[in-house]
Write a protein that holds these residues in place. Structure first.
Motif, PDB file in Angstrom:
ATOM      1  N   VAL A   4       0.846  -1.185   0.000  1.00 29.82           N
ATOM      2  CA  VAL A   4       0.000   0.000   0.000  1.00 29.82           C
ATOM      3  C   VAL A   4       0.883   1.236   0.000  1.00 29.82           C
ATOM      4  O   VAL A   4       1.950   1.238   0.611  1.00 29.82           O
ATOM      5  CB  VAL A   4      -0.968   0.053   1.197  1.00 29.82           C
ATOM      6  CG1 VAL A   4      -2.075  -0.945   1.045  1.00 29.82           C
ATOM      7  CG2 VAL A   4      -0.243  -0.131   2.505  1.00 29.82           C
ATOM      8  N   THR A   5       0.384   2.279  -0.659  1.00 31.65           N
ATOM      9  CA  THR A   5       1.092   3.546  -0.729  1.00 31.65           C
ATOM     10  C   THR A   5       0.184   4.655  -0.228  1.00 31.65           C
ATOM     11  O   THR A   5      -0.961   4.769  -0.666  1.00 31.65           O
ATOM     12  CB  THR A   5       1.510   3.860  -2.177  1.00 31.65           C
ATOM     13  OG1 THR A   5       2.315   2.798  -2.671  1.00 31.65           O
ATOM     14  CG2 THR A   5       2.297   5.154  -2.236  1.00 31.65           C
ATOM     15  N   GLN A   6       0.709   5.456   0.682  1.00 29.86           N
ATOM     16  CA  GLN A   6       0.009   6.644   1.139  1.00 29.86           C
ATOM     17  C   GLN A   6       0.841   7.837   0.679  1.00 29.86           C
ATOM     18  O   GLN A   6       1.891   8.114   1.251  1.00 29.86           O
ATOM     19  CB  GLN A   6      -0.145   6.625   2.657  1.00 29.86           C
ATOM     20  CG  GLN A   6      -1.057   5.500   3.133  1.00 29.86           C
ATOM     21  CD  GLN A   6      -1.209   5.484   4.637  1.00 29.86           C
ATOM     22  OE1 GLN A   6      -0.734   4.574   5.308  1.00 29.86           O
ATOM     23  NE2 GLN A   6      -1.885   6.492   5.169  1.00 29.86           N
ATOM     24  N   PRO A   7       0.398   8.538  -0.359  1.00 27.98           N
ATOM     25  CA  PRO A   7       1.253   9.551  -0.965  1.00 27.98           C
ATOM     26  C   PRO A   7       1.433  10.819  -0.140  1.00 27.98           C
ATOM     27  O   PRO A   7       2.381  11.570  -0.365  1.00 27.98           O
ATOM     28  CB  PRO A   7       0.547   9.857  -2.291  1.00 27.98           C
ATOM     29  CG  PRO A   7      -0.854   9.403  -2.088  1.00 27.98           C
ATOM     30  CD  PRO A   7      -0.829   8.306  -1.100  1.00 27.98           C
ATOM     31  N   ASP A   8       0.548  11.075   0.809  1.00 23.90           N
ATOM     32  CA  ASP A   8       0.612  12.293   1.604  1.00 23.90           C
ATOM     33  C   ASP A   8       1.212  12.011   2.966  1.00 23.90           C
ATOM     34  O   ASP A   8       0.665  11.227   3.728  1.00 23.90           O
ATOM     35  CB  ASP A   8      -0.793  12.894   1.772  1.00 23.90           C
ATOM     36  CG  ASP A   8      -1.448  13.160   0.433  1.00 23.90           C
ATOM     37  OD1 ASP A   8      -2.569  12.663   0.212  1.00 23.90           O
ATOM     38  OD2 ASP A   8      -0.823  13.856  -0.389  1.00 23.90           O
ATOM     39  N   ILE A   9       2.326  12.673   3.290  1.00 26.35           N
ATOM     40  CA  ILE A   9       2.952  12.476   4.590  1.00 26.35           C
ATOM     41  C   ILE A   9       2.203  13.266   5.659  1.00 26.35           C
ATOM     42  O   ILE A   9       1.965  12.772   6.757  1.00 26.35           O
ATOM     43  CB  ILE A   9       4.433  12.905   4.546  1.00 26.35           C
ATOM     44  CG1 ILE A   9       5.185  12.054   3.524  1.00 26.35           C
ATOM     45  CG2 ILE A   9       5.070  12.795   5.924  1.00 26.35           C
ATOM     46  CD1 ILE A   9       6.604  12.517   3.290  1.00 26.35           C
ATOM     47  N   HIS A  10       1.869  14.522   5.324  1.00 22.29           N
ATOM     48  CA  HIS A  10       1.118  15.380   6.235  1.00 22.29           C
ATOM     49  C   HIS A  10      -0.063  15.986   5.479  1.00 22.29           C
ATOM     50  O   HIS A  10       0.064  16.306   4.283  1.00 22.29           O
ATOM     51  CB  HIS A  10       1.971  16.556   6.733  1.00 22.29           C
ATOM     52  CG  HIS A  10       3.124  16.154   7.581  1.00 22.29           C
ATOM     53  ND1 HIS A  10       4.412  16.089   7.088  1.00 22.29           N
ATOM     54  CD2 HIS A  10       3.195  15.776   8.881  1.00 22.29           C
ATOM     55  CE1 HIS A  10       5.222  15.706   8.059  1.00 22.29           C
ATOM     56  NE2 HIS A  10       4.526  15.510   9.155  1.00 22.29           N
ATOM     57  N   ILE A  11      -1.152  16.178   6.218  1.00 19.24           N
ATOM     58  CA  ILE A  11      -2.286  16.933   5.689  1.00 19.24           C
ATOM     59  C   ILE A  11      -2.791  17.822   6.808  1.00 19.24           C
ATOM     60  O   ILE A  11      -2.907  17.376   7.955  1.00 19.24           O
ATOM     61  CB  ILE A  11      -3.399  16.004   5.180  1.00 19.24           C
ATOM     62  CG1 ILE A  11      -3.016  15.441   3.816  1.00 19.24           C
ATOM     63  CG2 ILE A  11      -4.725  16.746   5.089  1.00 19.24           C
ATOM     64  CD1 ILE A  11      -4.112  14.662   3.132  1.00 19.24           C
ATOM     65  N   THR A  12      -3.080  19.081   6.468  1.00 23.71           N
ATOM     66  CA  THR A  12      -3.642  20.016   7.444  1.00 23.71           C
ATOM     67  C   THR A  12      -5.001  20.480   6.939  1.00 23.71           C
ATOM     68  O   THR A  12      -5.134  20.907   5.786  1.00 23.71           O
ATOM     69  CB  THR A  12      -2.723  21.232   7.640  1.00 23.71           C
ATOM     70  OG1 THR A  12      -1.439  20.780   8.088  1.00 23.71           O
ATOM     71  CG2 THR A  12      -3.310  22.175   8.678  1.00 23.71           C
TER      72      THR A  12
END
Lengths: 114, 115
Positions: A4-12
């Motif tokens: 699995v890949t989660q492309p966003d490290i941080h989201i605000t």
């Protein structure tokens, strides 16, 4: 191999705004997919899971996720974010060989602006 | 209420020391796991035990060993700790069989610093 890949490290996001966290999987057949949440200093808690049936699944704390086979995605959504949703979110897939191990993405840290 | 307990939440050890991380579950689960969590890398599986005295290497077993002498207890052993093993370690357990229907439960984690 399943991954699995989660492309966003941080989201605000601002409190009250909608949220979508992305997850892409790699697997030939229909995978077992999961979303977990980890609050600061805590272990992981299961939010929701999908294997078959309705592609829109409902979870705890007002979260939902949609399975899209054509896009190999299983994105997590919430219509209105609360400050208590600030946490790290992990997408995961079960490895469908021998012992059914759970394989995680790298995680997305959600920050909530007041 | 289900419970996975990691007795040591915070440890500081010296390079070369032998380190034991203990995990106990009270749910009579057959499967137990040790994961390592690092920023930007998510959770990576170190070892998996599918029942007493049975184990299987995960994705990053180098530098680690495990022991499962009793069903409720799964120990992670660092034979000679190194600074690159500074991390958060998470234990988990699950009923054997259906990997979809059977939820995996996590402990709260053990923060290990090797100096």
């Amino acid at each position: 191999a399943q991954s699995v890949t989660q492309p966003d490290i941080h989201i605000t996001v601002s409190e009250g705004a909608s949220l979508e966290l992305r997850c892409n999987y790699s697997y030939g057949a229909t995978p077992y997919l999961f979303w977990y949440v980890q609050s600061p200093g805590q272990g992981l808690q299961l939010l929701l899971k999908y294997f078959s049936g309705d592609t829109l699944v409902q979870g705890i704390k007002g979260f939902e996720a949609e399975f899209k086979r054509s896009q190999s995605s299983f994105n997590l959504r919430k219509p209105s974010v609360h400050w208590s949703d600030a946490a790290e979110y992990f997408c995961a897939v079960v490895k469908m060989v021998s012992s059914y191990k759970l394989i995680f993405g790298s995680g997305t840290r959600l920050l909530v602006r007041p | 209420d289900v419970k996975v307990t990691q007795s040591s939440r915070y440890l500081v050890k010296r390079t070369g020391e032998k380190v034991f991380l203990e995990c106990v579950q009270d749910m009579d689960h057959e499967n137990m796991f040790w994961y390592r969590q690092d920023p930007g890398l998510g959770l990576r599986l170190i070892y998996f035990s599918y029942d007493v005295k049975m184990k299987e290497k995960g994705d990053i077993p180098e530098g680690y060993s495990v022991s499962r002498e009793k069903k409720e207890r799964f120990s992670l052993i660092l034979e000679s700790a190194s600074t690159n093993q500074t991390s958060m370690y998470l234990c988990a357990s699950r009923v054997a069989g259906d990997p979809y229907g059977n939820t995996i439960y996590f402990g709260e984690g053990s923060w290990l610093t090797v100096v």
